[in-house]
Write a protein that holds these residues in place. Sequence first.
Motif, mmCIF file in Angstrom:
data_model
loop_
_atom_site.group_PDB
_atom_site.id
_atom_site.type_symbol
_atom_site.label_atom_id
_atom_site.label_comp_id
_atom_site.label_asym_id
_atom_site.label_seq_id
_atom_site.Cartn_x
_atom_site.Cartn_y
_atom_site.Cartn_z
ATOM 1 N N ASP A 13 17.584 -2.598 5.057
ATOM 2 C CA ASP A 13 16.573 -2.215 5.912
ATOM 3 C C ASP A 13 16.560 -0.922 6.252
ATOM 4 O O ASP A 13 16.060 -0.450 7.484
ATOM 5 N N GLY A 14 16.778 0.336 5.251
ATOM 6 C CA GLY A 14 16.505 1.507 5.571
ATOM 7 C C GLY A 14 15.955 2.253 4.351
ATOM 8 O O GLY A 14 14.961 1.693 3.822
ATOM 9 N N ASP A 15 16.636 3.255 3.632
ATOM 10 C CA ASP A 15 16.107 3.812 2.527
ATOM 11 C C ASP A 15 15.880 3.329 1.624
ATOM 12 O O ASP A 15 14.718 3.228 1.028
ATOM 13 N N ILE A 16 16.599 2.213 1.150
ATOM 14 C CA ILE A 16 16.690 1.170 0.077
ATOM 15 C C ILE A 16 15.357 0.427 0.257
ATOM 16 O O ILE A 16 14.508 0.153 -0.744
ATOM 17 N N HIS B 33 -0.699 7.171 10.144
ATOM 18 C CA HIS B 33 -0.075 6.094 11.252
ATOM 19 C C HIS B 33 0.928 5.134 11.021
ATOM 20 O O HIS B 33 1.493 4.775 11.663
ATOM 21 N N SER B 34 0.735 4.751 9.677
ATOM 22 C CA SER B 34 1.708 3.794 9.247
ATOM 23 C C SER B 34 2.563 4.413 8.008
ATOM 24 O O SER B 34 2.273 5.401 7.652
ATOM 25 N N ILE B 35 3.707 3.606 7.629
ATOM 26 C CA ILE B 35 4.479 3.998 6.449
ATOM 27 C C ILE B 35 3.647 3.911 5.277
ATOM 28 O O ILE B 35 3.869 4.768 4.464
ATOM 29 N N SER B 36 2.558 3.129 5.286
ATOM 30 C CA SER B 36 1.809 2.988 4.122
ATOM 31 C C SER B 36 1.116 4.145 3.983
ATOM 32 O O SER B 36 0.897 4.606 2.824
ATOM 33 N N ASP B 37 0.595 4.552 5.309
ATOM 34 C CA ASP B 37 -0.213 5.660 5.120
ATOM 35 C C ASP B 37 0.514 6.963 4.590
ATOM 36 O O ASP B 37 -0.248 7.692 3.579
ATOM 37 N N LEU B 38 1.622 7.044 4.909
ATOM 38 C CA LEU B 38 2.576 8.138 4.654
ATOM 39 C C LEU B 38 2.923 7.906 2.912
ATOM 40 O O LEU B 38 2.773 8.962 2.272
ATOM 41 N N THR B 39 3.022 6.792 2.352
ATOM 42 C CA THR B 39 3.336 6.540 1.054
ATOM 43 C C THR B 39 2.012 7.214 0.309
ATOM 44 O O THR B 39 1.915 7.722 -0.681
ATOM 45 N N LEU C 178 12.718 1.099 1.817
ATOM 46 C CA LEU C 178 11.343 2.040 1.881
ATOM 47 C C LEU C 178 10.964 2.142 0.341
ATOM 48 O O LEU C 178 9.671 2.012 0.183
ATOM 49 N N ARG C 179 12.012 2.262 -0.235
ATOM 50 C CA ARG C 179 11.668 2.438 -1.774
ATOM 51 C C ARG C 179 11.090 1.104 -2.330
ATOM 52 O O ARG C 179 10.148 1.106 -3.214
ATOM 53 N N GLY D 238 7.639 1.741 -1.918
ATOM 54 C CA GLY D 238 7.511 2.575 -3.043
ATOM 55 C C GLY D 238 7.382 3.913 -2.622
ATOM 56 O O GLY D 238 6.729 4.887 -3.044
ATOM 57 N N LEU D 239 7.959 4.216 -1.247
ATOM 58 C CA LEU D 239 8.039 5.551 -0.614
ATOM 59 C C LEU D 239 8.924 6.727 -1.627
ATOM 60 O O LEU D 239 10.079 6.265 -1.772
ATOM 61 N N LYS D 240 8.202 7.530 -2.062
ATOM 62 C CA LYS D 240 8.887 8.652 -2.718
ATOM 63 C C LYS D 240 8.800 9.876 -2.141
ATOM 64 O O LYS D 240 8.101 10.533 -2.112
ATOM 65 N N ILE D 241 9.805 10.343 -1.345
ATOM 66 C CA ILE D 241 10.014 11.439 -0.655
ATOM 67 C C ILE D 241 11.123 12.313 -0.765
ATOM 68 O O ILE D 241 12.351 11.578 -1.015
ATOM 69 N N ARG D 242 11.330 13.486 -0.906
ATOM 70 C CA ARG D 242 12.318 14.316 -0.904
ATOM 71 C C ARG D 242 13.158 14.224 0.375
ATOM 72 O O ARG D 242 12.730 14.344 1.302
ATOM 73 N N THR D 243 14.385 13.673 0.029
ATOM 74 C CA THR D 243 15.220 13.263 1.198
ATOM 75 C C THR D 243 16.588 13.974 1.207
ATOM 76 O O THR D 243 17.306 14.239 0.356
#
Lengths: 267, 524
Positions: B253-256, B510-516, B258-259, B263-268
Amino acid sequence: MIEVKNITKTFDGATAVDHVSFTVQEGESFVLLGRSGCGKTTLLKMINRLIEPSSGEIRINGKLTQEGSPEVLRRSIGYVFQNTGLFPHYTIAENIAIVPRLLGWEKEKIRQRTISLMEKLHLPSTYLSSYPHQLSGGQQQRIGLARALAADPPILLMDEPFGALDPITRTSLQKDFKELDELKSKTIILVTHDVQEAFELADRICLMDKGKIVQAGKPEELLFHPADEYVKGFFDDQRFQLEVRMIGPDDYPALVKAFNHFKTRQS
Amino acid sequence: MEQAQSLWQFMRQESAKLLQQTFEHIGLTFISLLIAILIGLPLGIYITRHKKAAGSVLGLAGVLQTIPSIALLGFMIPLLGIGPLPAITALFLYALLPIIRNTYTGINGVDPLVKEAAVAMGMTRWQLLFRVELVLAFPVIMAGIRTATVINVGVGTLAAYIAAGGLGEFIFGGIALNNTNMILAGAIPAALLAILLDFLLSLVQKMGRRKRQATLWAMPIVLLVFSSFYVLPLGYSSRLLAGFTPEFMGRSDGDIGLRAVYGLKIRTVVISDAVMYKAAYEKKLDVISGYSTDGRLKTYDLLTLDDDRRIFPPYYAAPVIRKEVLERYKDLGPVLNKLAGRINDSVMTELNYKVEHLGQPPEKCARDFLVQQGLYRDPAPAAEGTIRLGSKIFPEQYILLHMYAMLIRGYMGLQVETKTGLGGTKICFTALLNNKIDMYPEYTGTALLAILQSPKEDVQRLGGHRDSVYQYVKRSFDEKYQLTWLDPIGFNNAYALMMRRSQAQQLGIHSISDLTTYLKKNKR
Ligand SMILES: Nc1ncnc2c1ncn2[C@@H]1O[C@H](COP(=O)(O)OP(=O)(O)OP(=O)(O)O)[C@@H](O)[C@H]1O
Ligand SMILES: [Mg+2]
């Protein structure tokens, strides 16, 4: 020729060498004699600028030593320490080769020079790859001498070179030293507090006290014509042996005179 | 034995990460060592020539040495941000003292007669230094470099706290996730690395002096090679930079999640939560993984992104209490439930802010709140009986604990024993189960995942809905442990992604989807 003119050295107000002047001719053996703390080492070190004088000047062959780089000066002057000062991390061969290497000699020339010095100083060449701590004190001192002579410098400064040795080793090293051909042509200044050694090795002796020269001259001058009571007193302990040495075994009347003189003083 | 086997399995399974972290660790150690030698050695030599400076230089390096490593890393963040630069700087500062000091003592320890002889032979200052002093001081200087290396390997584990990678990622991730294999997978290689490097350097130190000269030349090359092991621990390149805690990195329920889900691809980068919020505030990071009621949200004006696909399970807090205690004191349940529904996310954040940032004592904060809510009462006449309250060690739990203590005293007159600071979930729960305490505040998500370790299907079926998770947890606790969940207090201290409010607004996120979506559109 080494000319020392009016040289003075003070350490934090205490004067170690006090307006000293003398001249040493080329090829001469000049001995600085005096009690401990009279300034002999200080004086010697000022000649190759290990210590810079407070005032006065020193010339070698007419050229002021203060001018020019001290390193170049030192490479042309051999220096022998009382406690050898050999590099513990260098082999015997490398220790001897220090100055020639600084002067950029070729390898082969250095090798030959090293071997010939080892022969002259009666050291087996098997020692060449040994380290200093593997040698005896007397052997180390011979290496110290070889190192000073390696680049064939015209001048040799020696600070009690035999001082740390036992009497037998000292005598044998002194003998070899005297017989060394190389040294005949060199200008030598040797420091000692041993009167016998001074008379053995000196062309001229310079007797010092409290940083000043008391008298400088040929050994017999100091012995037979002392400048003052201090000089006279300095040799009194060993006067008989010294006089016998001066006179030589052939001059029988003079010997008798010296002996009688000695006897009257004893009683 | 089983432990050993599964450790091996873990290491095999995570071998790629392990290898990367090991390389990063070696790289970090050697880059900082290289710089420390480049600066420390000349500085050490300098103070042998200028003895007056020696005292202050050694003193200063000594003081640097005494700064606790975490604190030093903390100081670095405002100056140098996060990532390799402050980590290397901190490691470099630690390595400095042993190198300067040993260079200084080593050279001073060279026989003065030998030095004088070298000068008398006509050596220049540089020749004296390189042919005599450094060679003779070599074993002592090497001993200093050895010390510095071992220090660097050790302190290097802390680099994971400020997003510089290294074996600390496993170690701190393992500690946070209570995963022994993960801890060992980081700790054992780190220890082996220290032992191995120490051994190799001890061989160099004892080397004969002929090899020493060669070593002096070879050293910088070896150092450079090892230094180049450090490749930045960056997955993707993207506009924004994320900093996640080691724990978050390892959770489904974290980074895993999110991906997988977004489908969040962010430099981490991996970073400690102690510095994460501040780093976000200082624009060193753009997205962080925080807790939604953390007081620092307010301190640093961060915005929680809406978890529109619900990958973060709800972490609603409620008191968990032993059934028999509840039965013995009939009034206790209603009294404790007076708090139910009273504290929402922003109220809890506010309370945390008061304690964490303004430095109010949790007790005062608790009392003020009860007074304001009209719930506060002075202690009632003493009655027979004692209730033992426990809490984990963080401010939010302290505040809640004090509120409950005040309610029990005020409405029932019972004695209250508080046991604050019972470490993490594991300790609190074990204490409750073994009748060492009667009650503590727990979170539904923690109960679901960490305590019950519910099967994946169950978790998925619950779908992260507040009520279904609460009911599931309540029922399970009742059946399994004879423990009762009282009503939820109201706030949800779940994981959340956060951004600076200003930046989020500016980018319209506003949301994680927005971020993606934003990241997909603005690939670099
Ligand atoms: N570096 C120095 N700093 C201060 N005083 C010194 C220094 N070197 C020598 N001295 C002092 O100068 C005086 C002469 O010392 P020097 O070493 O020249 O004597 P010396 O005649 O060689 O004695 P010895 O026969 O014991 O070797 C002594 O009083 C000594 O304490
Ligand atoms: Mg002397």
